[in-house]
Design an enzyme around this catalytic site. Structure first.
Site, short mmCIF file in Angstrom:
data_model
loop_
_atom_site.label_atom_id
_atom_site.label_comp_id
_atom_site.label_asym_id
_atom_site.label_seq_id
_atom_site.Cartn_x
_atom_site.Cartn_y
_atom_site.Cartn_z
N LEU A 35 90.84 -2.67 50.57
CA LEU A 35 89.78 -2.46 51.57
C LEU A 35 89.39 -3.76 52.29
CD1 LEU A 35 87.47 -0.48 52.62
CD2 LEU A 35 86.07 -1.48 50.80
N ASN A 94 65.12 0.62 56.25
CA ASN A 94 64.60 -0.05 55.04
C ASN A 94 63.09 -0.29 55.12
OD1 ASN A 94 67.23 -0.24 54.26
ND2 ASN A 94 67.45 -2.40 54.70
N TRP A 102 66.44 -12.55 63.94
CA TRP A 102 65.74 -13.83 63.74
C TRP A 102 64.26 -13.72 64.09
CZ3 TRP A 102 67.72 -17.65 61.05
CH2 TRP A 102 69.10 -17.84 61.02
N ARG A 139 71.10 4.87 68.36
CA ARG A 139 71.52 3.75 69.22
C ARG A 139 72.61 2.98 68.50
NH1 ARG A 139 65.84 3.06 69.30
NH2 ARG A 139 65.95 1.55 67.60
N ILE A 140 73.35 2.16 69.29
CA ILE A 140 74.34 1.33 68.58
C ILE A 140 73.90 -0.13 68.44
CG2 ILE A 140 76.33 2.81 68.90
CD1 ILE A 140 77.23 1.11 71.21
N ARG A 147 60.77 1.21 57.02
CA ARG A 147 59.97 2.44 56.99
C ARG A 147 59.96 3.05 55.59
NH1 ARG A 147 63.14 5.30 61.35
NH2 ARG A 147 64.43 3.45 61.12
N TRP A 148 61.10 2.94 54.92
CA TRP A 148 61.22 3.46 53.55
C TRP A 148 60.20 2.77 52.65
CZ3 TRP A 148 62.33 1.53 48.70
CH2 TRP A 148 62.77 2.45 47.74
N ARG A 200 62.20 -11.60 63.14
CA ARG A 200 61.39 -11.01 62.05
C ARG A 200 60.65 -12.12 61.27
NH1 ARG A 200 64.10 -5.56 59.98
NH2 ARG A 200 64.73 -4.86 62.03
N ASP A 216 69.94 1.30 58.60
CA ASP A 216 68.59 1.23 59.17
C ASP A 216 67.61 2.06 58.34
OD1 ASP A 216 66.67 0.44 60.96
OD2 ASP A 216 67.14 1.98 62.46
N HIS A 276 64.68 -3.72 51.77
CA HIS A 276 65.97 -4.42 51.86
C HIS A 276 66.59 -4.62 50.47
CE1 HIS A 276 65.25 -4.96 56.04
NE2 HIS A 276 64.34 -5.90 55.92
N ARG A 288 74.94 5.69 61.45
CA ARG A 288 73.66 4.98 61.48
C ARG A 288 72.66 5.78 60.67
NH1 ARG A 288 70.66 1.55 65.98
NH2 ARG A 288 68.75 1.17 64.85
C1 FPP Z 1 67.36 -2.43 59.27
O1 FPP Z 1 66.27 -1.82 58.65
C2 FPP Z 1 68.10 -3.18 58.28
C3 FPP Z 1 68.33 -4.51 58.32
C4 FPP Z 1 67.87 -5.37 59.44
C5 FPP Z 1 69.05 -5.19 57.26
C6 FPP Z 1 69.99 -4.38 56.43
C7 FPP Z 1 70.23 -5.09 55.18
C8 FPP Z 1 70.39 -4.54 53.97
C9 FPP Z 1 70.51 -3.12 53.72
C10 FPP Z 1 70.48 -5.40 52.77
C11 FPP Z 1 71.43 -6.51 52.95
C12 FPP Z 1 72.35 -6.53 51.87
C13 FPP Z 1 73.44 -7.28 51.80
C14 FPP Z 1 74.29 -7.12 50.63
C15 FPP Z 1 73.83 -8.24 52.81
P1 FPP Z 1 64.81 -2.08 59.21
O2 FPP Z 1 64.16 -3.09 58.36
O3 FPP Z 1 64.86 -2.44 60.67
O4 FPP Z 1 64.16 -0.69 59.00
P2 FPP Z 1 63.02 -0.01 59.89
O5 FPP Z 1 63.68 0.45 61.15
O6 FPP Z 1 62.57 1.11 59.04
O7 FPP Z 1 61.96 -1.05 60.13
#
Ligand code: FPP
Length: 253
Positions: A123, A14, A61, A181-182, A16-17, A63, A12, A29, A175
């Site tokens: 693995l 991505n 979905w 949260r889970i 905000r980053w 998003r 989680d 992402h 996480r």
């Molecule tokens: C949540 O961050 C992350 C996701 C919904 C997707 C995670 C996916 C990846 C890291 C890349 C996928 C890669 C492969 C190889 C399948 P968010 O966007 O909800 O972050 P936020 O809470 O900051 O908005």
């Protein structure tokens, strides 16, 4: 030796980053997907039995379409890019979730790599994609009801009907991104899991932090083990007996 054998990760933070860097969410992402490769390598080096990563939930979905299609593209890219490394390292690759609603070219790639790695003994690498923990449980219960209308379900039955029963229970759930949260992830398999929440956003997560978390939680587990070992158990039974007789003799404890 580490007591942690199966690690599950909610990747989680991505969006905000990326936002903090004034970039579109999908950039987060894309950066996050290269972290996936690093963490798979570390999990393999550490000798973990299983690593399960939450890449796309049934709720995702909702998003924007561009973001959804980026996540699909990243999964395909990962499989294509990492295929030879997965095969060389004897990694068993699987995807769990409702795969029938994914685009056919994605499903073909998944089927191909799953078949190629089906006999791998290293693995167990699983991506949860179009996955929901409640949906997984409901699917299992409904399947059971149809095939065994005459008897009640047991824990073993439910275990067997999970998407990938052989992956088993989760020992540690990590996480990233600061939320605690889970989020409908592996609800059945995480019943006894240790939980670790880090504020680090997924694109900043490193192998170093991953290894440190595993080391930290292994220590936590070992301490817990010593308290619950046979000697400690005997001592606690003895203490309970002493307390009980003191109680009945009217001694204030
Ligand atoms: C949540 O961050 C992350 C996701 C919904 C997707 C995670 C996916 C990846 C890291 C890349 C996928 C890669 C492969 C190889 C399948 P968010 O966007 O909800 O972050 P936020 O809470 O900051 O908005």
């Amino acid at each position: 030796m580490s007591v942690i054998k199966h690690v599950a990760i909610i990747m989680d933070g991505n969006g905000r980053w990326a936002k903090r860097r004034v970039r579109p969410r999908i950039w987060g992402h894309v950066r996050g997907s290269s972290v996936v490769s690093d963490i798979v390598r570390s999990a393999d080096d550490l000798g973990l039995r299983a690593l399960t990563m939450y890449a796309f939930s049934t709720e995702n979905w909702s998003r924007p379409l561009e973001e959804v299609s980026t996540l699909f593209r990243l999964l395909r890219k990962f499989i294509i890019k990492e295929k030879s490394r997965i095969l060389e390292n004897n990694i068993k690759f699987r995807v769990i979730g409702e795969l029938q609603s994914l685009p056919p070219e994605t499903v073909d790639l998944i089927n191909d790599i799953e078949t190629l790695t089906s006999k791998a003994t290293g693995l167990n690498l699983t991506f949860a994609f179009n996955y929901g923990g409640r949906a997984e449980i409901l699917r299992a219960v409904n399947t059971f009801q149809i095939t065994n209308p005459e008897r009640l379900m047991t824990e073993a039955d439910l275990n067997e009907l999970m998407y990938r029963p052989e992956t088993g229970d989760v020992d540690l759930m990590i996480r990233t991104g600061g939320e605690q949260r889970i989020s409908n992830f592996l609800l059945w398999q995480m019943a006894y899991a240790e939980m670790y929440f880090t504020p680090t956003k997924w694109p900043d997560f490193t192998s170093r932090e991953f290894c440190k978390i595993i080391e930290h939680v292994s220590c936590r587990e070992r301490r817990f083990g010593s308290v619950c070992g046979q000697e400690a158990l005997n001592a606690s039974v003895e203490r309970a007996e002493t307390n009980k007789s003191a109680f009945f003799q009217g001694v204030v404890l």
